[in-house]
Design a protein around this motif. Structure first.
Motif, PDB file in Angstrom:
ATOM      1  N   PRO A  69      42.788  39.429  50.126  1.00 38.66           N
ATOM      2  CA  PRO A  69      43.792  40.167  50.899  1.00 38.66           C
ATOM      3  C   PRO A  69      43.212  41.485  51.418  1.00 38.66           C
ATOM      4  N   ASP A  70      43.738  41.964  52.541  1.00 40.56           N
ATOM      5  CA  ASP A  70      43.235  43.199  53.140  1.00 40.56           C
ATOM      6  C   ASP A  70      43.395  44.400  52.217  1.00 40.56           C
ATOM      7  N   ASP A  71      44.464  44.391  51.374  1.00 46.80           N
ATOM      8  CA  ASP A  71      44.720  45.540  50.501  1.00 46.80           C
ATOM      9  C   ASP A  71      44.169  45.346  49.094  1.00 46.80           C
ATOM     10  N   HIS A  72      43.234  44.385  48.931  1.00 50.33           N
ATOM     11  CA  HIS A  72      42.673  44.151  47.600  1.00 50.33           C
ATOM     12  C   HIS A  72      41.896  45.377  47.115  1.00 50.33           C
ATOM     13  N   ALA A  73      42.072  45.675  45.823  1.00 50.34           N
ATOM     14  CA  ALA A  73      41.343  46.787  45.208  1.00 50.34           C
ATOM     15  C   ALA A  73      40.863  46.363  43.830  1.00 50.34           C
ATOM     16  N   GLY A  74      39.693  46.868  43.416  1.00 50.20           N
ATOM     17  CA  GLY A  74      39.175  46.590  42.080  1.00 50.20           C
ATOM     18  C   GLY A  74      38.370  45.319  42.019  1.00 50.20           C
ATOM     19  N   PRO A  75      38.105  44.815  40.806  1.00 56.42           N
ATOM     20  CA  PRO A  75      37.274  43.618  40.636  1.00 56.42           C
ATOM     21  C   PRO A  75      37.971  42.367  41.161  1.00 56.42           C
ATOM     22  N   VAL A  76      37.180  41.325  41.384  1.00 51.02           N
ATOM     23  CA  VAL A  76      37.734  40.032  41.798  1.00 51.02           C
ATOM     24  C   VAL A  76      37.610  39.061  40.637  1.00 51.02           C
ATOM     25  N   ARG A  77      38.520  38.105  40.586  1.00 52.06           N
ATOM     26  CA  ARG A  77      38.537  37.121  39.508  1.00 52.06           C
ATOM     27  C   ARG A  77      37.969  35.802  40.018  1.00 52.06           C
ATOM     28  N   VAL A  78      37.149  35.190  39.191  1.00 48.28           N
ATOM     29  CA  VAL A  78      36.585  33.884  39.501  1.00 48.28           C
ATOM     30  C   VAL A  78      37.064  32.910  38.430  1.00 48.28           C
ATOM     31  N   VAL A  79      37.718  31.833  38.861  1.00 51.59           N
ATOM     32  CA  VAL A  79      38.179  30.791  37.947  1.00 51.59           C
ATOM     33  C   VAL A  79      37.166  29.658  37.987  1.00 51.59           C
ATOM     34  N   ASP A  80      36.571  29.358  36.837  1.00 51.47           N
ATOM     35  CA  ASP A  80      35.542  28.319  36.736  1.00 51.47           C
ATOM     36  C   ASP A  80      36.084  27.105  35.986  1.00 51.47           C
ATOM     37  N   ILE A  81      35.982  25.940  36.599  1.00 52.74           N
ATOM     38  CA  ILE A  81      36.176  24.676  35.888  1.00 52.74           C
ATOM     39  C   ILE A  81      34.778  24.138  35.656  1.00 52.74           C
ATOM     40  N   LYS A  82      34.333  24.156  34.421  1.00 57.16           N
ATOM     41  CA  LYS A  82      32.934  23.936  34.083  1.00 57.16           C
ATOM     42  C   LYS A  82      32.355  22.695  34.759  1.00 57.16           C
ATOM     43  N   GLY A  83      31.296  22.934  35.537  1.00 60.19           N
ATOM     44  CA  GLY A  83      30.585  21.847  36.188  1.00 60.19           C
ATOM     45  C   GLY A  83      31.312  21.223  37.365  1.00 60.19           C
ATOM     46  N   ILE A  84      32.492  21.758  37.718  1.00 63.09           N
ATOM     47  CA  ILE A  84      33.293  21.149  38.792  1.00 63.09           C
ATOM     48  C   ILE A  84      33.585  22.126  39.913  1.00 63.09           C
ATOM     49  N   ASP A  85      33.968  23.367  39.558  1.00 63.78           N
ATOM     50  CA  ASP A  85      34.446  24.274  40.601  1.00 63.78           C
ATOM     51  C   ASP A  85      34.358  25.723  40.159  1.00 63.78           C
ATOM     52  N   SER A  86      34.066  26.610  41.121  1.00 69.54           N
ATOM     53  CA  SER A  86      34.196  28.054  40.951  1.00 69.54           C
ATOM     54  C   SER A  86      34.964  28.565  42.157  1.00 69.54           C
ATOM     55  N   ASN A  87      36.022  29.333  41.902  1.00 68.82           N
ATOM     56  CA  ASN A  87      36.931  29.682  42.987  1.00 68.82           C
ATOM     57  C   ASN A  87      37.497  31.075  42.765  1.00 68.82           C
ATOM     58  N   LEU A  88      37.480  31.917  43.796  1.00 69.77           N
ATOM     59  CA  LEU A  88      38.152  33.207  43.718  1.00 69.77           C
ATOM     60  C   LEU A  88      39.658  32.971  43.658  1.00 69.77           C
ATOM     61  N   CYS A  89      40.329  33.591  42.679  1.00 69.12           N
ATOM     62  CA  CYS A  89      41.761  33.332  42.523  1.00 69.12           C
ATOM     63  C   CYS A  89      42.410  34.435  41.709  1.00 69.12           C
ATOM     64  N   CYS A  90      43.622  34.822  42.096  1.00 68.43           N
ATOM     65  CA  CYS A  90      44.357  35.855  41.362  1.00 68.43           C
ATOM     66  C   CYS A  90      45.367  35.269  40.386  1.00 68.43           C
ATOM     67  N   GLY A  91      45.537  33.941  40.396  1.00 70.92           N
ATOM     68  CA  GLY A  91      46.618  33.319  39.632  1.00 70.92           C
ATOM     69  C   GLY A  91      46.336  33.155  38.153  1.00 70.92           C
ATOM     70  N   THR A  92      47.342  32.623  37.450  1.00 70.61           N
ATOM     71  CA  THR A  92      47.228  32.350  36.017  1.00 70.61           C
ATOM     72  C   THR A  92      46.864  30.881  35.828  1.00 70.61           C
ATOM     73  N   HIS A  93      45.999  30.609  34.817  1.00 67.34           N
ATOM     74  CA  HIS A  93      45.457  29.261  34.663  1.00 67.34           C
ATOM     75  C   HIS A  93      45.399  28.846  33.202  1.00 67.34           C
ATOM     76  N   VAL A  94      45.302  27.530  33.009  1.00 66.02           N
ATOM     77  CA  VAL A  94      45.110  26.990  31.662  1.00 66.02           C
ATOM     78  C   VAL A  94      43.685  27.282  31.210  1.00 66.02           C
ATOM     79  N   SER A  95      43.398  27.073  29.932  1.00 68.49           N
ATOM     80  CA  SER A  95      42.057  27.343  29.416  1.00 68.49           C
ATOM     81  C   SER A  95      41.222  26.078  29.258  1.00 68.49           C
ATOM     82  N   ASN A  96      41.856  24.922  29.424  1.00 67.74           N
ATOM     83  CA  ASN A  96      41.152  23.651  29.314  1.00 67.74           C
ATOM     84  C   ASN A  96      41.917  22.625  30.141  1.00 67.74           C
ATOM     85  N   LEU A  97      41.190  21.733  30.827  1.00 69.80           N
ATOM     86  CA  LEU A  97      41.874  20.751  31.655  1.00 69.80           C
ATOM     87  C   LEU A  97      42.815  19.861  30.857  1.00 69.80           C
ATOM     88  N   SER A  98      42.582  19.727  29.552  1.00 71.15           N
ATOM     89  CA  SER A  98      43.487  18.916  28.735  1.00 71.15           C
ATOM     90  C   SER A  98      44.900  19.503  28.710  1.00 71.15           C
TER      91      SER A  98
END
Length: 409
Positions: free
Chosen positions: A186-215
């Motif tokens: 976003p244009d008004d983003h400030a501070g660090p950025v978050r990267v959500v990693d699904i091990k061996g599958i995906d790395s994605n910039l995201c501000c949302g809340t996520h599970v800790s395991n695909l199970s």
């Protein structure tokens, strides 16, 4: 700012302090009058502000309900109906059922998007986390049923593999940010950025809340595809508890149909097809009978020695064709006809037919009395009526008109 809810998506309670509180108004999502309340900013929060395609959280600040959470630059703004004292220590409580549902849908979207791109080259251009179902917009004009099935099998296999999901923070100018899948900050983003990693599958910039395991996703069900914007395809999906709720709803429907149709689930479709055919035949026969009844009604009226100048008829069953047949059979050169069909206590249809000048004069007034709308030409004025109970008033109006036209009658 990265909030506590983003550092620990599993936290259900959290103690913090009120930074500011100011009067404000909130417009309800479904429309309506604004709600008066207060915008509260806290030192930190476990209530996620809407963003990244994910809706906001709900919860309590003390015993005060939080009705909306939005992001304003580096701040999360909580809309509440009661004022809170700046500097006061408060306990936040999270609506966990809503949050976990959003976590499942959002992490599921990351997984589906990543696998769809790996398997078929379909890039995700946007997504929506809906109340009942969620949708991923894919940058392709076509997704086949076979591709949907293969994608569903692949993502569920990865859920069974219990693949870890981790979140890390990077500085906005870190070169690694450029290597991570993203649709931009976003244009008004400030501070660090978050990267959500699904091990061996995906790395994605995201501000949302996520599970800790695909199970934690339990299961993903792809409901199919729909035509999207130009050269795009919408993929509809459910994750986790939404799949279970959908199955429960489908099972309840299946039980009800089994009871009504008196046969097993495997025979429901054929039974409904037979019922549809029977209904169409009955409707056709009913229309033919109504036409015959209309002709008989008109002939009975014409057979009288001295037909009246006003003919009024109401019938619960009928349609526009039924009324027009009567008008055609009786003739409207000398007789003024007021015909209505439908439930007397609800809405229905009306037809005013007769001499052209009389109908042009009376038609709009009849529609107004019946609380409806209509239009007409060449001695016919017809339309919908919302207040069928006022037919008596219309009849009185027509009788008065005839009396004025023919004082000696």
């Amino acid at each position: 700012m990265v909030f506590r809810c983003q550092r620990d998506s599993w936290a259900r309670q959290f103690t913090t302090r009120v930074v500011s509180c100011r009067a404000a108004e909130l417009r309800p999502e479904g429309g309506g009058e604004p709600v008066r309340g207060f915008q509260v900013v806290l030192e930190d929060t476990i209530l996620f502000p809407e963003g990244g395609g994910q809706p906001d959280d709900r919860g309590l600040i003390g015993d005060v309900p939080v009705l909306r959470v939005t992001r304003r630059g580096p701040e999360a703004v909580h809309f509440v109906p009661a004022a809170l004292e700046p500097g006061a220590e408060v306990l936040l409580s999270l609506d966990w059922e809503r949050r976990f549902d959003h976590m499942q849908q959002h992490s599921g979207q990351h997984l589906i998007s990543a696998v769809a791109e790996q398997m078929f080259g379909f890039k995700t251009t946007s997504w929506e986390l809906g109340r009942q179902r969620s949708v991923i917009e894919l940058d392709t004009p076509l997704v086949t049923a076979e591709q949907v099935q293969a994608l569903e099998e692949s993502v569920n296999e990865k859920i069974r593999d219990r693949v870890p999901v981790t979140v890390r923070e990077l500085a906005a100018d870190d070169p690694e940010v450029e290597t991570v899948r993203s649709r931009g900050l976003p244009d008004d983003h400030a501070g660090p950025v978050r990267v959500v990693d699904i091990k061996g599958i995906d790395s994605n910039l995201c501000c949302g809340t996520h599970v800790s395991n695909l199970s934690d996703l339990q299961v993903i069900k792809l409901l199919g595809v729909e035509k999207g914007k130009k050269n795009k395809t919408n993929l509809v999906f459910l994750v986790g508890n939404r799949v279970l709720k959908s199955i429960e709803q489908s099972h309840s429907t299946e039980k009800a149909l089994t009871s009504l149709l008196k046969n097993g689930p495997g025979e429901h479709v054929e039974a409904v097809k037979r019922l549809q055919s029977s209904v169409k035949l009955l409707q056709k026969n009913n229309l033919n009978l109504l036409r015959d009844i209309a002709v008989l009604i008109a002939r009975e009226f014409k057979s009288k020695p001295a037909p009246k100048q006003l003919f009024v008829l109401h019938r619960k069953e009928g349609d526009s064709e039924f009324m027009n047949i009567i008008a055609n059979e009786i003739g409207t050169e000398e007789t003024l006809l007021f015909l209505t069909v439908g439930d007397e206590k609800e809405a229905g249809l009306f037809l005013l037919a007769g001499p052209v000048e009389a109908v042009e004069n009376l038609g709009p007034r009849v529609a107004e009395l019946l609380g409806g709308k209509g239009a007409g030409k060449r001695g016919r004025f017809q339309g919908k009526a919302a207040k069928m109970s006022r037919r008596g008033e219309v009849q009185a109006l027509l009788q008065e008109f005839i009396s004025h036209q023919n004082p000696g009658a």
